[in-house]
Design a protein around this motif. Sequence first.
Motif, PDB file in Angstrom:
ATOM      1  N   ASP A 103       0.835  -1.198   0.000  1.00  0.00           N
ATOM      2  CA  ASP A 103       0.000   0.000   0.000  1.00  0.00           C
ATOM      3  C   ASP A 103       0.876   1.258   0.000  1.00  0.00           C
ATOM      4  O   ASP A 103       2.099   1.184  -0.171  1.00  0.00           O
ATOM      5  CB  ASP A 103      -0.959  -0.009   1.201  1.00  0.00           C
ATOM      6  CG  ASP A 103      -0.231  -0.016   2.543  1.00  0.00           C
ATOM      7  OD1 ASP A 103       0.997   0.224   2.563  1.00  0.00           O
ATOM      8  OD2 ASP A 103      -0.887  -0.274   3.570  1.00  0.00           O
ATOM      9  N   HIS A 104       0.248   2.408   0.215  1.00  0.00           N
ATOM     10  CA  HIS A 104       0.991   3.671   0.135  1.00  0.00           C
ATOM     11  C   HIS A 104       1.951   3.868   1.308  1.00  0.00           C
ATOM     12  O   HIS A 104       2.763   4.797   1.289  1.00  0.00           O
ATOM     13  CB  HIS A 104       0.021   4.852   0.062  1.00  0.00           C
ATOM     14  CG  HIS A 104      -0.896   4.977   1.240  1.00  0.00           C
ATOM     15  ND1 HIS A 104      -2.029   4.193   1.384  1.00  0.00           N
ATOM     16  CD2 HIS A 104      -0.841   5.764   2.335  1.00  0.00           C
ATOM     17  CE1 HIS A 104      -2.624   4.526   2.523  1.00  0.00           C
ATOM     18  NE2 HIS A 104      -1.930   5.470   3.113  1.00  0.00           N
ATOM     19  N   PHE A 105       1.883   2.997   2.338  1.00  0.00           N
ATOM     20  CA  PHE A 105       2.883   3.029   3.399  1.00  0.00           C
ATOM     21  C   PHE A 105       4.098   2.169   3.041  1.00  0.00           C
ATOM     22  O   PHE A 105       5.216   2.432   3.485  1.00  0.00           O
ATOM     23  CB  PHE A 105       2.290   2.526   4.723  1.00  0.00           C
ATOM     24  CG  PHE A 105       1.262   3.447   5.315  1.00  0.00           C
ATOM     25  CD1 PHE A 105       1.621   4.696   5.799  1.00  0.00           C
ATOM     26  CD2 PHE A 105      -0.071   3.077   5.366  1.00  0.00           C
ATOM     27  CE1 PHE A 105       0.668   5.554   6.340  1.00  0.00           C
ATOM     28  CE2 PHE A 105      -1.034   3.926   5.900  1.00  0.00           C
ATOM     29  CZ  PHE A 105      -0.662   5.170   6.389  1.00  0.00           C
ATOM     30  N   THR A 106       3.866   1.142   2.236  1.00  0.00           N
ATOM     31  CA  THR A 106       4.951   0.245   1.840  1.00  0.00           C
ATOM     32  C   THR A 106       5.918   0.929   0.879  1.00  0.00           C
ATOM     33  O   THR A 106       7.142   0.885   1.053  1.00  0.00           O
ATOM     34  CB  THR A 106       4.392  -1.013   1.144  1.00  0.00           C
ATOM     35  OG1 THR A 106       3.261  -1.511   1.844  1.00  0.00           O
ATOM     36  CG2 THR A 106       5.462  -2.075   1.018  1.00  0.00           C
ATOM     37  N   VAL A 107       5.343   1.581  -0.127  1.00  0.00           N
ATOM     38  CA  VAL A 107       6.146   2.084  -1.247  1.00  0.00           C
ATOM     39  C   VAL A 107       7.235   3.076  -0.823  1.00  0.00           C
ATOM     40  O   VAL A 107       8.396   2.935  -1.252  1.00  0.00           O
ATOM     41  CB  VAL A 107       5.224   2.685  -2.327  1.00  0.00           C
ATOM     42  CG1 VAL A 107       6.058   3.323  -3.438  1.00  0.00           C
ATOM     43  CG2 VAL A 107       4.311   1.603  -2.903  1.00  0.00           C
ATOM     44  N   PRO A 108       6.934   4.104  -0.013  1.00  0.00           N
ATOM     45  CA  PRO A 108       8.009   5.035   0.361  1.00  0.00           C
ATOM     46  C   PRO A 108       9.197   4.351   1.031  1.00  0.00           C
ATOM     47  O   PRO A 108      10.352   4.735   0.804  1.00  0.00           O
ATOM     48  CB  PRO A 108       7.318   6.008   1.324  1.00  0.00           C
ATOM     49  CG  PRO A 108       5.871   5.962   0.946  1.00  0.00           C
ATOM     50  CD  PRO A 108       5.627   4.541   0.542  1.00  0.00           C
ATOM     51  N   GLN A 109       8.918   3.317   1.853  1.00  0.00           N
ATOM     52  CA  GLN A 109      10.009   2.608   2.511  1.00  0.00           C
ATOM     53  C   GLN A 109      10.837   1.807   1.510  1.00  0.00           C
ATOM     54  O   GLN A 109      12.069   1.745   1.611  1.00  0.00           O
ATOM     55  CB  GLN A 109       9.451   1.669   3.590  1.00  0.00           C
ATOM     56  CG  GLN A 109       8.762   2.378   4.744  1.00  0.00           C
ATOM     57  CD  GLN A 109       9.664   3.365   5.452  1.00  0.00           C
ATOM     58  OE1 GLN A 109      10.826   3.082   5.710  1.00  0.00           O
ATOM     59  NE2 GLN A 109       9.120   4.547   5.738  1.00  0.00           N
ATOM     60  N   ILE A 110      10.169   1.229   0.530  1.00  0.00           N
ATOM     61  CA  ILE A 110      10.880   0.471  -0.503  1.00  0.00           C
ATOM     62  C   ILE A 110      11.736   1.401  -1.351  1.00  0.00           C
ATOM     63  O   ILE A 110      12.867   1.068  -1.718  1.00  0.00           O
ATOM     64  CB  ILE A 110       9.875  -0.314  -1.383  1.00  0.00           C
ATOM     65  CG1 ILE A 110       9.186  -1.385  -0.546  1.00  0.00           C
ATOM     66  CG2 ILE A 110      10.578  -0.939  -2.577  1.00  0.00           C
ATOM     67  CD1 ILE A 110      10.134  -2.326   0.182  1.00  0.00           C
ATOM     68  N   LEU A 111      11.230   2.579  -1.634  1.00  0.00           N
ATOM     69  CA  LEU A 111      12.013   3.550  -2.409  1.00  0.00           C
ATOM     70  C   LEU A 111      13.252   3.988  -1.632  1.00  0.00           C
ATOM     71  O   LEU A 111      14.327   4.178  -2.205  1.00  0.00           O
ATOM     72  CB  LEU A 111      11.145   4.755  -2.768  1.00  0.00           C
ATOM     73  CG  LEU A 111       9.985   4.454  -3.734  1.00  0.00           C
ATOM     74  CD1 LEU A 111       9.091   5.676  -3.891  1.00  0.00           C
ATOM     75  CD2 LEU A 111      10.520   4.006  -5.094  1.00  0.00           C
ATOM     76  N   LYS A 112      13.111   4.129  -0.298  1.00  0.00           N
ATOM     77  CA  LYS A 112      14.281   4.439   0.538  1.00  0.00           C
ATOM     78  C   LYS A 112      15.294   3.298   0.467  1.00  0.00           C
ATOM     79  O   LYS A 112      16.507   3.522   0.390  1.00  0.00           O
ATOM     80  CB  LYS A 112      13.858   4.645   1.996  1.00  0.00           C
ATOM     81  CG  LYS A 112      13.179   5.967   2.284  1.00  0.00           C
ATOM     82  CD  LYS A 112      12.881   6.074   3.780  1.00  0.00           C
ATOM     83  CE  LYS A 112      12.112   7.342   4.099  1.00  0.00           C
ATOM     84  NZ  LYS A 112      11.788   7.433   5.559  1.00  0.00           N
ATOM     85  N   ALA A 113      14.770   2.072   0.516  1.00  0.00           N
ATOM     86  CA  ALA A 113      15.658   0.907   0.453  1.00  0.00           C
ATOM     87  C   ALA A 113      16.389   0.857  -0.887  1.00  0.00           C
ATOM     88  O   ALA A 113      17.569   0.513  -0.952  1.00  0.00           O
ATOM     89  CB  ALA A 113      14.869  -0.370   0.680  1.00  0.00           C
ATOM     90  N   CYS A 114      15.704   1.219  -1.953  1.00  0.00           N
ATOM     91  CA  CYS A 114      16.323   1.245  -3.289  1.00  0.00           C
ATOM     92  C   CYS A 114      17.437   2.283  -3.338  1.00  0.00           C
ATOM     93  O   CYS A 114      18.495   2.058  -3.935  1.00  0.00           O
ATOM     94  CB  CYS A 114      15.278   1.545  -4.359  1.00  0.00           C
ATOM     95  SG  CYS A 114      14.067   0.220  -4.593  1.00  0.00           S
TER      96      CYS A 114
END
Length: 647
Positions: A103-114
């Motif tokens: 969801d929209h909480f998952t994506v920002p964290q994944i982008l940080k991880a990237c």
Amino acid sequence: MFLTEDLCVKILDKCPDIQQLKKIHCRLITAGNLASASHIALKLMKAYSECRQITVTRQLFDEFPQKDVVLLNVMIRSYVNNKQYERALHMYRSMFKLNITPDHFTVPQILKACSGSENLWVGLQTHVAVVKKGLHSNLYVGNGLITMYGKYDRLLDGRKVFDEMPSRDVVSWNSLVAAYAQNGLFDDAIEVCRTMIESCSVKPNAGTMASLSPAVTCATSSSNVMFMMEMFVNYVRDSLVSWNVMLAVYVNNSMPADAVNLYLQMESYGIDPDAITVASVLPACGDLSALSLGRKIHEYVKRKRLFPNLTLENALIDMYAKCGSLNDARKVFDEMQTRDVVSWTSMVSAYGMTGDGQTAVTVFSDMQHSGLTPDSISFVPVLSACSHAGLLDQGKQLFKLMTDEYNIVPRLEHLACMVDLLGRSGRINEAYEFIKNMKVKPNDRIWGALLSACKVHANMDIGLVAADQLFQSAPEQAGYYVLLSNIYAKAGRWKDVTSIRSIMKVKGVKKEPGVSNVELNNQVHSFLAGDQSHPQSKQIYEELNIIVGKMRELGYVPETDSALHDIEDEDKGNHLAVHSEKLAIVFVIINTEPFTPIRVTKNLRVCEDCHIAAKLISKIVERDIILRDTNRFHHFKNGFCSCGDYW
């Protein structure tokens, strides 16, 4: 104590330390609260993550029988916050195996991880996925995409995301500012800040200043510096981060007086400096010879127990060295628990600047015996020290040591030191041959060193060759025109002096004005030649006339070769009498107690006449005068100078 769910939540929200956390965890297990309240378990996971106990966080995660998007988001965030980016991405992939939709909480964290793991490919795939699912319009997702694209220098992609966002907050703007700044596009970063202020209701905050920080080491225009100052004053003076960034802007843009003044304002705003603040302002104190403020900052560092801190200790050594206080610099050095190459190099430089070349060479040798390996930077101050002290043979040996034993390829800085070493020793022809045999193209510093040596040793022929090379490679540098003018003036060739002046006028080359700085009561006072803007100008000139009279009684005759105009000797003497360093010295004399040392910093090389005058003044007023010019320190005492008239 019985732990209710509400009480557990309150305690865990306060982020207890690890010992408290373990006690609460044990009581929850004993009371059986974890089995009946999954949200308490999630709070525990977050708390352990914040305590950097990521292994326990993962154990709690694994104990959950039913995995959902909330649980996975907490685990992913825990990995990201603890910089375990690959594990965060692995957890992200497991979501799809479990048929759980991000969801929209998952994506920002994944982008940080990237961004953290340099995995652009997953970031691009994520961007495609969020567009398909309609999450790209989410504010936090958009901010994460801008940050990720900025990290990978894909500024067009980041800007496109920004422009297409239906709404933006200050984080959106700061993310774009950071994207430009961290890729060296300082002007673009500033322009985004201007647009943010002018065109929307979002205002800069401390994060804006922090976003600009990667670029503040770049040379900036005066208008950019002015804009940053206005932004700082109007919006973000309530954050230590903002003060630190603004200090760095001033220091890195050669505005030490502004940096010192800003530091002095911090106390009135209730801002406590930290180690970063101190490390930023100490170089400014050194540049201004603001010794009393430097000592005050040193006391603050000790009071706040910021030691041991290698960066701070090295900065203190450098500050004391630039202020001409070798004893203080050495004391800091001797008290250090650990030293690196920078520490030793700073001490070598400190002795070299004061003309104690032999001690500089000894300290350099001690560094080698300590087990540290000198780097290319370390050799610059020791070669320079040999040059200023006339240690020709030792300088040659050190250059050979650098190239033969340490296999360091000489850079232009080393080569310039060797030309200066040979030239100062009167080996003008050898210095010229050295330049002709170099494997790299000489730059203006090398030709400038040769020209300066030609002036000292009155070698007109090679001086003209050096000048010709300089006017081709650095036609805008007024100092080289002035050096050639001095050569002509010393030979009495006033028509040639006039010709040089005419060339400067036609080309629009302007001589940098001489500025001398002195510190009094934590305030820096600056003087120009003939300056009458100071509130005490009348007293300064009256006292100067008295001192010049006493100098004449001791045999002083103005060194009129220092004047670059074809004018009568008496007029030349009057012009020289009001050089900035003389005004600065007299200012300190009339404002301090007898026998107080006088410390002056000048932005240009001290002229021969001022050098003679300072020696005589030190004898007349019975004071030590420590004058630092662009080349070195001159410590005048009882009519003599530490440089031995060799500078």
